[in-house]
Structure formats: structure tokens, C-alpha cells
Design an enzyme around this catalytic site. Structure first.
Site, PDB file in Angstrom:
ATOM      1  N   GLU A  27       0.835  -1.209   0.000  1.00  0.00           N
ATOM      2  CA  GLU A  27       0.000   0.000   0.000  1.00  0.00           C
ATOM      3  C   GLU A  27       0.869   1.257   0.000  1.00  0.00           C
ATOM      4  OE1 GLU A  27      -2.852   1.282  -0.229  1.00  0.00           O
ATOM      5  OE2 GLU A  27      -4.448  -0.121   0.301  1.00  0.00           O
ATOM      6  N   ARG A 110      -8.031   0.431  13.072  1.00  0.00           N
ATOM      7  CA  ARG A 110      -6.657   0.812  12.759  1.00  0.00           C
ATOM      8  C   ARG A 110      -6.663   1.804  11.611  1.00  0.00           C
ATOM      9  NH1 ARG A 110      -4.907  -0.757   7.821  1.00  0.00           N
ATOM     10  NH2 ARG A 110      -5.327  -2.850   7.010  1.00  0.00           N
ATOM     11  N   ASN A 112      -5.773   3.358   7.974  1.00  0.00           N
ATOM     12  CA  ASN A 112      -5.652   2.780   6.639  1.00  0.00           C
ATOM     13  C   ASN A 112      -5.066   3.815   5.683  1.00  0.00           C
ATOM     14  OD1 ASN A 112      -6.082   0.449   4.917  1.00  0.00           O
ATOM     15  ND2 ASN A 112      -7.690   1.619   3.922  1.00  0.00           N
ATOM     16  N   ASN A 159     -10.770   5.180   2.469  1.00  0.00           N
ATOM     17  CA  ASN A 159      -9.910   4.951   1.309  1.00  0.00           C
ATOM     18  C   ASN A 159     -10.077   6.082   0.287  1.00  0.00           C
ATOM     19  OD1 ASN A 159      -7.924   3.087   0.410  1.00  0.00           O
ATOM     20  ND2 ASN A 159      -9.310   1.399   0.893  1.00  0.00           N
ATOM     21  N   ASP A 209     -10.580   1.568  -3.770  1.00  0.00           N
ATOM     22  CA  ASP A 209      -9.429   1.467  -2.873  1.00  0.00           C
ATOM     23  C   ASP A 209      -8.619   2.764  -2.982  1.00  0.00           C
ATOM     24  OD1 ASP A 209      -7.186   0.441  -1.313  1.00  0.00           O
ATOM     25  OD2 ASP A 209      -7.926  -1.552  -1.779  1.00  0.00           O
TER      26      ASP A 209
END
Length: 302
Positions: A27, A110, A112, A159, A209
Site C-alpha cells: 500500500e 486501525r 488505513n 480509502n 481502494d
């Protein structure tokens, strides 16, 4: 029919494997023009990586914690979003300095996706990890004074964060919903308002995403499950499809000396043995030379 006539489809044969790897969840690709390298992380593999495009060598640091997003810092080093909050990261020493964790009271959340805006603030959103997928995650912004503020709530998996070249529009997605939103953005104070739908997906379009923006203000979005990257005009019209040899692209970023190389991170997490056999490049770093040009990635100012 007019829309289809203008659609550009780039076949998977045009892509190259820049770095063959089996990352679990690669990522946050970020291009450093100063160092001519691409930084990226493997969230679930707990690594921080530097890929040198001149030598084609990748340096991997085992971090011990999950780092989900990174940005270059103006004085050097990085600011990162991790499973334990915002931190500074020194890649030479492989060391972290905690800044703060806005969701320390939510152990099932968490961080991202995240990146810097062009005023030098770092933005990052959180996600729900296990169990019921309830909208209890949020989008946070940390400024030059290291004060962080919640900017948006009601998310499940943040995202798709990006800003238009004129800094007037911010884009945000939630991977659990088939929508990318646009907001009016005030770069002077970091305020967002006037939320509206920018893109709405059909069932066969995958899910939203990570994303990036080109100089024309077009939004390039990784769409896992659909095995593609798509480019959308500022009006939300799809005009380019990049077909991929993997089912789980995670994010894309422009890099290279003229910012005409599109780098794509990918995931192998959750794939069956058969799918891994069918997708030998899942988890690898892919590249594609394009006519579009990216914008320099802003640095965090502190």
C-alpha cells in the site's frame, strides 16, 4: 455510445512487473523525486520499503508494527499512520516516535489510507477490523503543530483520499460502499463541506481502494475484485480502464523523472492457493508508462 467511443482500454500486456514480490498487503506508494525512489509499505507483512528505480533494488525494513500510510517530511524522514496512531518514522534507524492516537479507545480500529494535502497537513482515515462492520471509523487531519482533528465520521473502511490540482475538491471513499464522494475543500484551514457523490459503482465494478490525481484533475482509482485501475474525469466520467494481471490492486501513484509512470501496489492477502497460482504477480509492484502526468506528492511540514 459517445462515452464508449472515447474510452481507452489499456490491456494487461502493457504493464510491467517493476518488483516481483509476494507482499501480503502492499500500500501507500509515494514517489520521492529527490531520491528517485518509490516508498511503499506492506501493512500485514509489517514492512517499510524503498524501491530504487535506477538500480531496481528494494530495501525492506521489518517494522514490527503495521504501517498503513506514509508521507515524506519537509526536514527529512516520514510521518506515518500506524495501527497505534500517528508517528514519525526514521527509515535509516528503523525507529518510530509516537505523536498520538486519536482512536486509542477503539481497539478494533486501525489506520488505513492517508496522504498529505498541499498545505503540508497529513490526513489519514481509519477502518473497522474484525466482527460487525459498523460505521465507527473516521478521517483525521494532523497539522504542522501536531494537533489532530476528526474531519469526517461514519466510515467503515476509509480509502480513496485525493485532492484536485486546484485544491478546491477533496475525494474520499469507503471500500464498504460502492461510492466515491467529493467535498468542497478549503486549503487555508483544511475544512471540508458540501459532500456529494462523485462516482457510483455497478456490481461488476469492484470496490474503491487507493487513488491518485493527474494534472488534468482526473482521478485514478484502484478497483479490487474488478482487476483494474480506472481513470475518471473531474465530472466523474470513466475514460480509461487499465486491465491488470491481479485481482487486488490497492493504490496507484505517479512517479519517474517526468511523473508519467503509474506505479501500482497489489495484494495477495486472502487469495486461495489456486488464485495465487493464477496470479503470480499478486503482491508485486507494477508499472505503466502513461500519457497523463502526475503531481508532486506534498511533504508534511513540521
Amino acid at each position: 455510445m459517445n462515452m464508449d467511443a472515447k474510452m481507452q482500454i489499456i490491456p494487461r500486456s502493457k504493464l510491467e512487473c517493476i518488483y516481483h514480490n509476494r507482499a501480503l498487503l502492499a500500500e501507500s506508494p509515494v514517489w520521492s523525486a529527490d531520491e528517485k525512489c518509490l516508498y511503499w509499505v506492506d501493512i500485514e507483512g509489517r514492512t517499510f520499503n524503498s524501491f530504487n528505480t535506477t538500480t531496481s533494488k528494494n530495501i525492506t525494513n521489518n517494522t514490527g508494527i503495521r504501517v498503513s500510510a506514509l508521507a515524506l517530511r519537509e526536514p527529512g524522514g516520514f510521518i506515518v499512520a500506524t495501527e497505534t496512531g500517528f508517528q514519525f518514522y526514521n527509515s535509516t534507524e528503523n525507529s518510530f516516535t509516537l505523536i498520538g492516537d486519536p482512536e486509542s479507545n477503539k481497539p478494533n480500529n486501525r489506520f488505513n489510507d492517508g496522504r498529505c494535502d498541499r498545505a503540508g497537513r497529513f490526513w489519514a482515515g481509519t477502518m473497522i477490523e474484525k466482527g460487525d462492520q459498523i460505521p465507527d471509523a473516521g478521517l483525521y487531519c494532523i497539522d504542522q503543530d501536531l494537533k489532530y482533528k476528526k474531519k469526517y465520521g461514519g466510515l467503515i473502511l476509509s480509502n480513496g483520499l485525493a485532492w484536485s490540482p486546484n485544491n478546491r475538491t477533496m475525494y474520499l471513499a469507503d471500500t464498504r460502499y460502492p461510492v466515491v464522494w467529493a467535498f468542497d475543500f478549503d486549503i487555508d484551514n483544511g475544512d471540508i463541506c458540501n459532500q456529494r457523490k462523485f462516482i457510483e459503482f455497478d456490481l461488476d465494478e469492484g470496490v474503491p481502494d487507493g487513488a491518485t490525481i493527474d494534472t488534468d484533475g482526473c482521478y485514478w482509482l484502484a478497483q479490487p475484485r474488478a482487476s483494474k485501475i480506472c481513470r475518471y474525469t473531474p465530472k466523474g466520467r470513466k475514460d480509461t480502464i487499465v486491465e491488470l494481471p491481479v485481482s487486488k490492486p490497492t493504490m496507484c501513484a505517479f512517479g519517474g523523472s517526468t511523473l508519467n509512470m503509474l506505479y501500482i501496489t497489489t495484494s495477495s492477502l486472502g487469495l486461495s492457493e489456486k488464485e495465487l497460482e493464477e496470479q503470480p504477480l499478486a503482491g508485486s509492484l507494477l508499472g505503466l508508462g502513461v500519457k497523463a502526468q502526475g503531481l508532486p506528492e506534498p511533504k508534511f511540514i513540521h
